[in-house]
Design a protein around this motif. Structure first.
Motif, PDB file in Angstrom:
ATOM      1  N   THR A 159       6.123  -5.154  11.613  1.00 33.78           N
ATOM      2  CA  THR A 159       6.094  -3.701  11.422  1.00 33.78           C
ATOM      3  C   THR A 159       7.050  -3.297  10.304  1.00 33.78           C
ATOM      4  O   THR A 159       6.720  -2.453   9.457  1.00 33.78           O
ATOM      5  CB  THR A 159       6.477  -2.987  12.733  1.00 33.78           C
ATOM      6  OG1 THR A 159       5.495  -3.275  13.729  1.00 33.78           O
ATOM      7  CG2 THR A 159       6.562  -1.478  12.537  1.00 33.78           C
ATOM      8  N   THR A 160       8.225  -3.910  10.282  1.00 34.81           N
ATOM      9  CA  THR A 160       9.210  -3.576   9.256  1.00 34.81           C
ATOM     10  C   THR A 160       8.671  -3.838   7.862  1.00 34.81           C
ATOM     11  O   THR A 160       8.878  -3.035   6.936  1.00 34.81           O
ATOM     12  CB  THR A 160      10.507  -4.386   9.464  1.00 34.81           C
ATOM     13  OG1 THR A 160      11.051  -4.050  10.737  1.00 34.81           O
ATOM     14  CG2 THR A 160      11.524  -4.078   8.387  1.00 34.81           C
ATOM     15  N   ALA A 161       7.978  -4.941   7.674  1.00 31.79           N
ATOM     16  CA  ALA A 161       7.415  -5.256   6.357  1.00 31.79           C
ATOM     17  C   ALA A 161       6.453  -4.164   5.905  1.00 31.79           C
ATOM     18  O   ALA A 161       6.467  -3.746   4.734  1.00 31.79           O
ATOM     19  CB  ALA A 161       6.711  -6.603   6.397  1.00 31.79           C
ATOM     20  N   GLU A 162       5.623  -3.666   6.831  1.00 25.81           N
ATOM     21  CA  GLU A 162       4.677  -2.603   6.476  1.00 25.81           C
ATOM     22  C   GLU A 162       5.402  -1.274   6.263  1.00 25.81           C
ATOM     23  O   GLU A 162       5.005  -0.474   5.409  1.00 25.81           O
ATOM     24  CB  GLU A 162       3.612  -2.471   7.559  1.00 25.81           C
ATOM     25  CG  GLU A 162       2.718  -3.690   7.726  1.00 25.81           C
ATOM     26  CD  GLU A 162       1.943  -4.029   6.463  1.00 25.81           C
ATOM     27  OE1 GLU A 162       1.778  -3.149   5.591  1.00 25.81           O
ATOM     28  OE2 GLU A 162       1.508  -5.191   6.345  1.00 25.81           O
ATOM     29  N   VAL A 163       6.462  -1.032   7.035  1.00 24.33           N
ATOM     30  CA  VAL A 163       7.238   0.191   6.852  1.00 24.33           C
ATOM     31  C   VAL A 163       7.867   0.209   5.454  1.00 24.33           C
ATOM     32  O   VAL A 163       7.835   1.222   4.751  1.00 24.33           O
ATOM     33  CB  VAL A 163       8.326   0.321   7.937  1.00 24.33           C
ATOM     34  CG1 VAL A 163       9.329   1.412   7.566  1.00 24.33           C
ATOM     35  CG2 VAL A 163       7.691   0.622   9.293  1.00 24.33           C
TER      36      VAL A 163
END
Length: 343
Positions: free
Chosen positions: A260-264
């Motif tokens: 999720t962090t990578a997409e955020v």
């Protein structure tokens, strides 16, 4: 085509019978020396070892382990080798296996319960000594006959259900507490939570901890700031718009896993310096971002070593009660979580 008794250079492998003849001892004596059994005199042991060296004899490890009730094989079943956490886990187990003379089989589930079952059953049919797995399905009861037969099972990241197994889990609640405490100290109260599907054990533990931490600080949870879904580029883009492009936008984001962090980070392009971000799970090169990524880091190496320790303790006692070990996590401050509220 491989031929039994022939090595990779085409030369025939010497046999234990030939070692016995060269050493001038009984075949049983060679077997005892090779298997490190007691009651062999130093003189005979020296003769056998000299013959082994002269003939370049290599014991059949597979046969020796089978005689001891072991195969020297460890099965590892994880979600995705592309996930940095599970890649590190797989590498840690492989390094241990290399040092211990074991062999590792690695299979991927892709978060599919049916795939988990198929991969696990395919592996256990090969009689591994132990299975280290990150469970996906609601139950692992299909492994019960193999556990009853003495196979050691250790789960990592999530517990097993329906079987007696050890578990190595991150301190999910403690990590979320650290993240929320830190953001509140920076002055944030509108903290959006972006997590995975709540049916996943870690996702469920973390969102429950988020709600509890917010309540502990006397902050009511705005449900419009809580988003639980699979981390896709399109989905996270929609989520970021929902929490940031509103009358009272979130001033901070708590991203609950590294995917999720990578997409955020991708979705925040151009406005990363205007909203605080803390990630549960670190990212490779997170310290090279601008600002650097503030993250709750869990150590795949520590979790893997803990799983291996539990596995080696369970092998001689396969029917002992299961143990659960929580591995501490640590908040690493780098800049993204220290951006103050802008309104």
């Amino acid at each position: 085509m491989s031929v039994s008794g022939v090595n990779g250079t085409g030369q025939r492998r010497p046999t234990m019978k030939e070692v016995a003849a060269r050493a001038g001892v009984a075949l049983k004596t060679v077997s005892r020396v090779v298997n490190e059994e007691p009651n062999v005199s130093p003189e005979l042991t020296a003769k056998v070892q000299a013959a082994i060296k002269e003939l370049n004899y290599t014991p059949n490890e597979s046969a020796r382990m089978l005689r001891r009730g072991r195969t020297g094989t460890i099965a590892v079943v994880i979600r995705d080798i592309g996930d940095p956490f599970f890649a590190s886990l797989g590498r840690a187990v492989e390094l241990w296996a290399r040092s211990s003379g074991s062999v590792v089989m690695i299979g991927l589930t892709d978060e599919d319960p049916e795939r988990e079952r198929d991969v696990c059953l395919e592996f256990v049919a090969r009689r591994p000594d132990a299975l280290i797995m990150a469970p996906i399905g609601e139950t692992q009861e299909y492994l019960a006959p193999h556990v009853d037969a003495g196979m050691a099972v250790v789960t990592i990241d999530r517990p097993a259900h329906g079987i007696e197994a050890d578990a190595v889990l991150a301190d999910n609640a403690g990590g979320i507490d650290q993240a929320i405490d830190h953001l509140v100290r920076q002055g944030h109260r509108r903290i959006a939570y972006l997590g995975d599907d709540e049916r996943i054990f870690t996702a469920r533990e973390r969102v429950v901890a988020y709600r509890a931490a917010m309540a502990r600080h006397g902050i009511g949870v705005d449900e419009d700031l809580v988003h639980l879904s699979e981390p896709t580029t399109e989905g996270i883009g929609i989520t970021l718009s929902a929490v940031l492009d509103r009358a009272e936008p979130a001033t901070a984001l708590l991203s609950a896993n590294n995917m999720t962090t990578a997409e955020v980070l991708r979705g925040l392009a151009g406005r990363r310096d205007r909203v605080a971000l803390v990630s549960f799970d670190d990212l490779q090169l997170g310290d090279l971002l601008s600002p650097g990524l503030t993250a709750v880091a869990q150590s795949a190496d520590v979790m893997a070593r803990t799983a291996i320790q539990l596995m080696t303790e369970r092998l001689p006692e396969p029917h002992r009660p299961g143990r659960t070990v929580r591995v501490p996590v640590k908040l690493t401050i780098r800049g993204s979580g220290e951006i103050p509220p802008s309104n």
